[in-house]
Structures are given as C-alpha cells and as structure tokens.
Motif scaffolding. Structure first.
Motif, PDB file in Angstrom:
ATOM      1  N   ALA A 286       4.432   2.050   9.792  1.00  0.00           N
ATOM      2  CA  ALA A 286       4.833   2.376   8.417  1.00  0.00           C
ATOM      3  C   ALA A 286       5.380   1.081   7.843  1.00  0.00           C
ATOM      4  CB  ALA A 286       5.915   3.454   8.434  1.00  0.00           C
ATOM      5  N   GLU A 287       4.645   0.514   6.914  1.00  0.00           N
ATOM      6  CA  GLU A 287       4.999  -0.837   6.487  1.00  0.00           C
ATOM      7  C   GLU A 287       5.318  -0.907   5.011  1.00  0.00           C
ATOM      8  OE1 GLU A 287       2.714  -4.031   8.204  1.00  0.00           O
ATOM      9  OE2 GLU A 287       1.435  -2.578   9.243  1.00  0.00           O
ATOM     10  N   SER A 288       6.441  -1.531   4.719  1.00  0.00           N
ATOM     11  CA  SER A 288       6.748  -1.805   3.318  1.00  0.00           C
ATOM     12  C   SER A 288       6.514  -3.290   3.058  1.00  0.00           C
ATOM     13  CB  SER A 288       8.171  -1.368   2.990  1.00  0.00           C
ATOM     14  OG  SER A 288       8.376  -1.493   1.609  1.00  0.00           O
ATOM     15  N   CYS A 289       7.479  -4.162   3.368  1.00  0.00           N
ATOM     16  CA  CYS A 289       7.337  -5.561   2.939  1.00  0.00           C
ATOM     17  C   CYS A 289       6.234  -6.306   3.692  1.00  0.00           C
ATOM     18  CB  CYS A 289       8.659  -6.302   3.060  1.00  0.00           C
ATOM     19  SG  CYS A 289       9.198  -6.525   4.747  1.00  0.00           S
ATOM     20  N   THR A 290       5.800  -5.809   4.836  1.00  0.00           N
ATOM     21  CA  THR A 290       4.713  -6.496   5.548  1.00  0.00           C
ATOM     22  C   THR A 290       3.335  -6.060   5.034  1.00  0.00           C
ATOM     23  OG1 THR A 290       5.024  -4.877   7.297  1.00  0.00           O
ATOM     24  CG2 THR A 290       5.902  -7.077   7.704  1.00  0.00           C
ATOM     25  N   GLY A 291       3.296  -5.036   4.197  1.00  0.00           N
ATOM     26  CA  GLY A 291       2.056  -4.681   3.502  1.00  0.00           C
ATOM     27  C   GLY A 291       0.843  -4.473   4.392  1.00  0.00           C
TER      28      GLY A 291
ATOM     29  N   ALA B  49      14.571   2.777   7.240  1.00  0.00           N
ATOM     30  CA  ALA B  49      13.675   2.231   8.268  1.00  0.00           C
ATOM     31  C   ALA B  49      13.455   3.276   9.365  1.00  0.00           C
ATOM     32  CB  ALA B  49      14.258   0.940   8.851  1.00  0.00           C
ATOM     33  N   ARG B  50      14.524   3.924   9.767  1.00  0.00           N
ATOM     34  CA  ARG B  50      14.426   4.962  10.816  1.00  0.00           C
ATOM     35  C   ARG B  50      13.545   6.126  10.343  1.00  0.00           C
ATOM     36  NH1 ARG B  50      18.081   5.299  15.047  1.00  0.00           N
ATOM     37  NH2 ARG B  50      19.528   3.547  15.152  1.00  0.00           N
ATOM     38  N   ALA B  51      13.804   6.564   9.110  1.00  0.00           N
ATOM     39  CA  ALA B  51      13.036   7.708   8.595  1.00  0.00           C
ATOM     40  C   ALA B  51      11.567   7.355   8.444  1.00  0.00           C
ATOM     41  CB  ALA B  51      13.629   8.161   7.254  1.00  0.00           C
TER      42      ALA B  51
ATOM     43  N   SER C  48       8.261   0.653  12.046  1.00  0.00           N
ATOM     44  CA  SER C  48       8.389   0.553  10.590  1.00  0.00           C
ATOM     45  C   SER C  48       9.073  -0.748  10.217  1.00  0.00           C
ATOM     46  CB  SER C  48       9.190   1.722  10.039  1.00  0.00           C
ATOM     47  OG  SER C  48      10.557   1.525  10.340  1.00  0.00           O
ATOM     48  N   VAL C  49       8.784  -1.199   9.018  1.00  0.00           N
ATOM     49  CA  VAL C  49       9.426  -2.404   8.494  1.00  0.00           C
ATOM     50  C   VAL C  49       9.750  -2.175   7.036  1.00  0.00           C
ATOM     51  CG1 VAL C  49       9.182  -4.867   8.014  1.00  0.00           C
ATOM     52  CG2 VAL C  49       8.024  -3.885   9.976  1.00  0.00           C
ATOM     53  N   THR C  50      10.979  -2.502   6.657  1.00  0.00           N
ATOM     54  CA  THR C  50      11.319  -2.509   5.236  1.00  0.00           C
ATOM     55  C   THR C  50      12.265  -3.673   5.014  1.00  0.00           C
ATOM     56  OG1 THR C  50      12.314  -1.310   3.401  1.00  0.00           O
ATOM     57  CG2 THR C  50      13.102  -0.706   5.602  1.00  0.00           C
ATOM     58  N   GLY C  51      11.955  -4.493   4.010  1.00  0.00           N
ATOM     59  CA  GLY C  51      12.779  -5.680   3.808  1.00  0.00           C
ATOM     60  C   GLY C  51      12.486  -6.336   2.484  1.00  0.00           C
ATOM     61  N   ILE C  52      13.103  -7.493   2.282  1.00  0.00           N
ATOM     62  CA  ILE C  52      12.948  -8.213   1.009  1.00  0.00           C
ATOM     63  C   ILE C  52      12.293  -9.554   1.306  1.00  0.00           C
ATOM     64  CG2 ILE C  52      14.179  -9.136  -0.990  1.00  0.00           C
ATOM     65  CD1 ILE C  52      16.416  -7.030  -0.191  1.00  0.00           C
TER      66      ILE C  52
ATOM     67  N   ARG D  88       6.825 -13.482  10.037  1.00  0.00           N
ATOM     68  CA  ARG D  88       7.876 -13.366  11.063  1.00  0.00           C
ATOM     69  C   ARG D  88       8.284 -11.918  11.262  1.00  0.00           C
ATOM     70  NH1 ARG D  88      11.811 -18.258   9.875  1.00  0.00           N
ATOM     71  NH2 ARG D  88      10.446 -19.926  10.581  1.00  0.00           N
ATOM     72  N   ALA D  89       8.338 -11.172  10.161  1.00  0.00           N
ATOM     73  CA  ALA D  89       8.740  -9.769  10.261  1.00  0.00           C
ATOM     74  C   ALA D  89       7.711  -8.993  11.089  1.00  0.00           C
ATOM     75  CB  ALA D  89       8.888  -9.167   8.866  1.00  0.00           C
ATOM     76  N   ALA D  90       6.426  -9.263  10.852  1.00  0.00           N
ATOM     77  CA  ALA D  90       5.388  -8.564  11.611  1.00  0.00           C
ATOM     78  C   ALA D  90       5.514  -8.892  13.103  1.00  0.00           C
ATOM     79  CB  ALA D  90       4.003  -8.955  11.095  1.00  0.00           C
ATOM     80  N   ARG D  91       5.747 -10.148  13.407  1.00  0.00           N
ATOM     81  CA  ARG D  91       5.887 -10.557  14.816  1.00  0.00           C
ATOM     82  C   ARG D  91       7.117  -9.912  15.458  1.00  0.00           C
ATOM     83  NH1 ARG D  91       3.053 -15.716  14.645  1.00  0.00           N
ATOM     84  NH2 ARG D  91       1.073 -14.963  13.809  1.00  0.00           N
ATOM     85  N   ALA D  92       8.218  -9.907  14.696  1.00  0.00           N
ATOM     86  CA  ALA D  92       9.452  -9.344  15.258  1.00  0.00           C
ATOM     87  C   ALA D  92       9.268  -7.855  15.544  1.00  0.00           C
ATOM     88  CB  ALA D  92      10.609  -9.574  14.298  1.00  0.00           C
ATOM     89  N   ALA D  93       8.537  -7.164  14.653  1.00  0.00           N
ATOM     90  CA  ALA D  93       8.304  -5.731  14.862  1.00  0.00           C
ATOM     91  C   ALA D  93       7.450  -5.525  16.116  1.00  0.00           C
ATOM     92  CB  ALA D  93       7.613  -5.130  13.641  1.00  0.00           C
TER      93      ALA D  93
END
Ligand code: AMP
Ligand code: MG
Length: 421
Positions: free
Chosen positions: A277-282, A333-335, A351-355, A399-404
């Motif tokens: 479930a991806e927000s900022c990583t699109g 993020a949890r939901a 999931s990822v959500t960020g700015i 980086r966010a995708a890798r960290a996830a």
C-alpha cells in the motif's frame, strides 16, 4: 606488466555526446588477465595534448591502450599523436593501402584518397589488422612502453583487442588474475561502514576493499589478485566472511542480489506472499518487487493510495483517523498495511506514507519524514524514518522503497529461522 592507462580520444566523448563504453570494456578485459587499469583518461581530438599524455603515461604505466581518432578525417589525429609521442615519423605502407582498397571493393565502393592516411604506421611500429573496418590499429613503443591504438567503433575495437592484443598481453602479463565481488549492505551510511572496515580498506592490501553508495544500499567491493582464479577466489571468500562477520544481517547479499531478489527468495522459501500500500513511493516498491522474474509466485498486488479518499476507499483506512492523525502518521501507516493485507489476502503487507517534497513539509512533519508499516500474521510493526529534507524527491522515494523492503527482509529472516518477532 601490471598497470595500464586507458585513453579514450574523441571530442564527442569530452563534450558528453557519446558515452565512453570502450574504457570500461577494456578495463574489465584487462582485469581478467591480472592487469589493472590504473587510469582512464578522456581527451579531445587534439594532437599535442594527446602526445604529452602518452609520454606522461609511458613514464608511469606498463601499458597504454588508446581508442578513437584513427578515422580518415582531419579531426582524427591519434595516429600522428602516437608517432609524435614515440618520436618517430609515419611511414606509408603500400600493402595496407591495398587492404583498405580491398575492404572497399567487397562493399562495391571506391577507396578515396583520404583513406591513405589510415595506411600510415609509425616507424618501428606495426599495424594491427582490422577485419571489420577500414582503420587498422597501430602498435608502437613510447619510451619503451607498449602503446596500442585502436579505432573507436566499439565492435571493431573489441574484436581487434580480443584477437590481436589480448594473446600478446596474456603472454607478457604477470601470471595471475584480478577477481571482484560486491557485498551489499543496508542501513548505515557509507562513512559508518568505512569505520567498521577501515582496516580492510587499507591501501596496498590484497584483496583491496572499497565502497560505493546507492540510495540506502552500500556496495562493499572486494578486488583480489591471485596467481590462479582459485587463489583469487579464496582471498575473496576470506574477506567476504570477515565483512559478513562485521555486518551480520545488515548484509543483503552479493553481486547481482538486490533487496527485491532476496525478499523474493525468502518469500518463496517461507511459502508466503506480499502486497503493498503505497502513498509517497507511488508504486515503486511494487515495481522493484515485480522487476524480478517469477515474482508472480509471491507478489499479489499493490494499491497506490495517494489521495486521502483513496486510502479510505481502496484500503479501508478510516476517514476520521486520517483527519485526526494526518495522512503521514503511524496510525495511518498501520491502517494502510493492515488494509492491504486484508484486501489482497497476502501473508504480509508493506505500507509507506511520507513527504517526498520538495513542498508539503511542516515543522512537525518535515520533508523526508516517512512512516513504514509491515502487517504480518502476528501483528503490525511500524517505523518512522527521517531521510533529511535536502535529498531530491526521487532519492527520498528510492530510499523509502528500499527501507520498506528491508523491513520485510528482516521479518522474513526471522520467519525463516523459525523465530517469533
Ligand atoms: P573514431 O575511431 O574516433 O573515428 O570513432 C568512431 C566512432 O566510434 C565515434 O563516432 C563514436 O561513435 C564511437 N566511439 C569512439 N570512441 C568511443 C568510446 N570510447 N566509447 C564508445 N564509442 C566510441
Ligand atoms: Mg573520433
């Protein structure tokens, strides 16, 4: 023969219109025979600078390999520069003129006057046959150092190197090979890694160890020199073990391994599936997972839930939760992760959500702030990371995708070892 300089000649290269692939190709070939390309130099089509560079190289290296600038036009000056560096005249070889004429004849064309220049060979040197084009290569010694000049056209250059030069170099090279391996590490920055292995990174050590960083994954490159491939591989193994001992689970794998291939293998091994479930990583995590052939065995799907309504409609994230906590928050993020796990009926969901920036940040929620969650059969974990506000948007997303993916990898390592989280 241990150290070589590779010199790429061409104004199209120095202006950045053509990417120099010859130098990289030659350097890999040399490494296979135990010769180290100590320097890659790229220069314009200009006579004096190339001549001076060749003289400098002759004093510092055991071998000079030049590509480019052997064509028939006025801007091709490598032949003249090589002769000038060697301090000899160019001589016309009539038999080469005939070879060039014959080459044209097989293509039903007349040889032009201009091509005569390609039959010029420095006195005391020799021509290197070119089966695929008109320009022969040139060999001459510059102040006692062997210097080979080859055409720039990659397929001509490669064939000439393999058939005409490599056998001679093998005979002259100090016996031995140079083998390389890369061990990939996640987590800490390049400088932290440098501290942990500074003793292994000492200059002059064999194997030689160096690092390169790319979006949250650091490559530790190990180059070993040995008399035989087996000896070099043994040295690589020993240093790899040492590195593994120091970084433990922070090591993803080696060479072609990526977070996505390693996660994929672990999902197969544990018989589990994943969704995102991806927000900022699109969709970047889904993209990385599905870059791996065979990922349909474990990757079920992804919801790119960018808008708040999408988080609610596609993943069942309660609207009032988003209202209260903000879309970039641990509860959301949890939901999102729990929503994806239930919608896609997968074993795990990330999931990822960020700015990702550059706009949209605030004091409490600055650019670069990202929450990740991982929903598993035994509960959901969440992590908050600040990537810093200065990296470009694309870097924060990568980086966010890798960290996830790393969050999932660590969970899968625990699962495959039979531990509970
Ligand atoms: P030249 O031998 O300099 O006439 O080069 C002929 C063509 O080969 C150039 O127009 C380039 O397209 C290509 N070329 C030359 N040098 C390189 C290089 N180092 N890497 C890749 N292509 C090259
Ligand atoms: Mg050129």
């Amino acid at each position: 023969m241990e150290r070589a300089w590779i010199i790429s000649v061409g104004t199209e290269l120095t202006l950045g219109q053509t990417v120099d692939t010859n130098a990289a190709w030659l350097a890999r070939r040399l490494a296979e025979m135990g010769i180290r390309a100590e320097r890659h130099v790229t220069v314009d089509d200009a006579l004096e600078p190339l001549r001076d560079l060749l003289r400098d190289g002759a004093g510092r290296a055991d071998l000079l390999l030049v590509t480019g600038g052997l064509g028939p036009t006025d801007d091709d000056l490598t032949r003249q520069a090589v002769a000038a560096a060697a301090g000899v005249e160019l001589e016309l070889h009539p038999e080469i003129v005939e070879q060039i004429r014959a080459f044209f004849a097989t293509r039903g064309r007349e040889m032009g006057e201009r091509n005569n220049v390609q039959a010029l060979v420095p006195r005391g040197g020799r021509a290197i046959p070119n089966a695929r084009g008109t320009a022969p290569g040139v060999f001459v010694e510059v102040e006692g150092t062997p210097c080979y000049a080859l055409p720039g056209v990659p397929f001509e250059m490669r064939e000439m190197f393999d058939t005409e030069i490599a056998p001679r170099l093998r005979a002259a090279a100090r016996s031995g090979v140079l083998l390389s391996r890369v061990v990939h590490v996640v987590g800490p920055g390049e400088s932290d890694i440098g501290e942990v292995i500074c003793d292994l990174m000492q200059r002059g050590r064999n194997p030689e160890v160096g690092t390169t960083a790319q979006f949250g994954v650091i490559g530790i490159r190990i180059n070993a020199r040995g008399d035989t491939p087996e000896a070099a591989a043994g040295l690589l193994d020993a240093t790899e073990q040492e590195v593994r001992g120091r970084f433990g689970q922070r090591i993803i794998g080696r060479d072609q391994d990526t977070l996505a291939t390693v996660v994929g293998a672990l999902l197969i091994e544990t018989g589990s599936t994943v969704s995102t479930a991806e927000s900022c990583t699109g969709g970047l995590i889904a993209k990385e997972l599905t870059d791996v052939a065979g990922s349909s065995r474990y990757f079920l799907g992804s919801a790119v839930a960018y808008a708040n309504e999408a988080k609610t409609n596609a993943l069942g994230v309660p609207g009032d939760l988003i209202e209260r906590e903000g879309a970039v928050s641990e509860p959301v993020a949890r939901a999102m992760a729990e929503g994806a796990r239930s919608v896609f009926a997968s074993t795990y969901a990330l999931s990822v959500t960020g700015i990702a920036g550059p706009g949209g940040g605030s004091i409490e929620k600055p650019v670069g702030l990202v929450y990740f969650a991982l929903a598993t059969p035994s509960g959901t974990t969440c992590r908050r990371v600040r990537f810093g506000s200065d990296p470009p948007r694309a870097v924060i997303r990568a980086r966010a995708a890798r960290a996830a993916l790393d969050l999932l990898r660590r969970e899968l390592l625990r699962a495959s070892a039979g531990e509970s989280p």
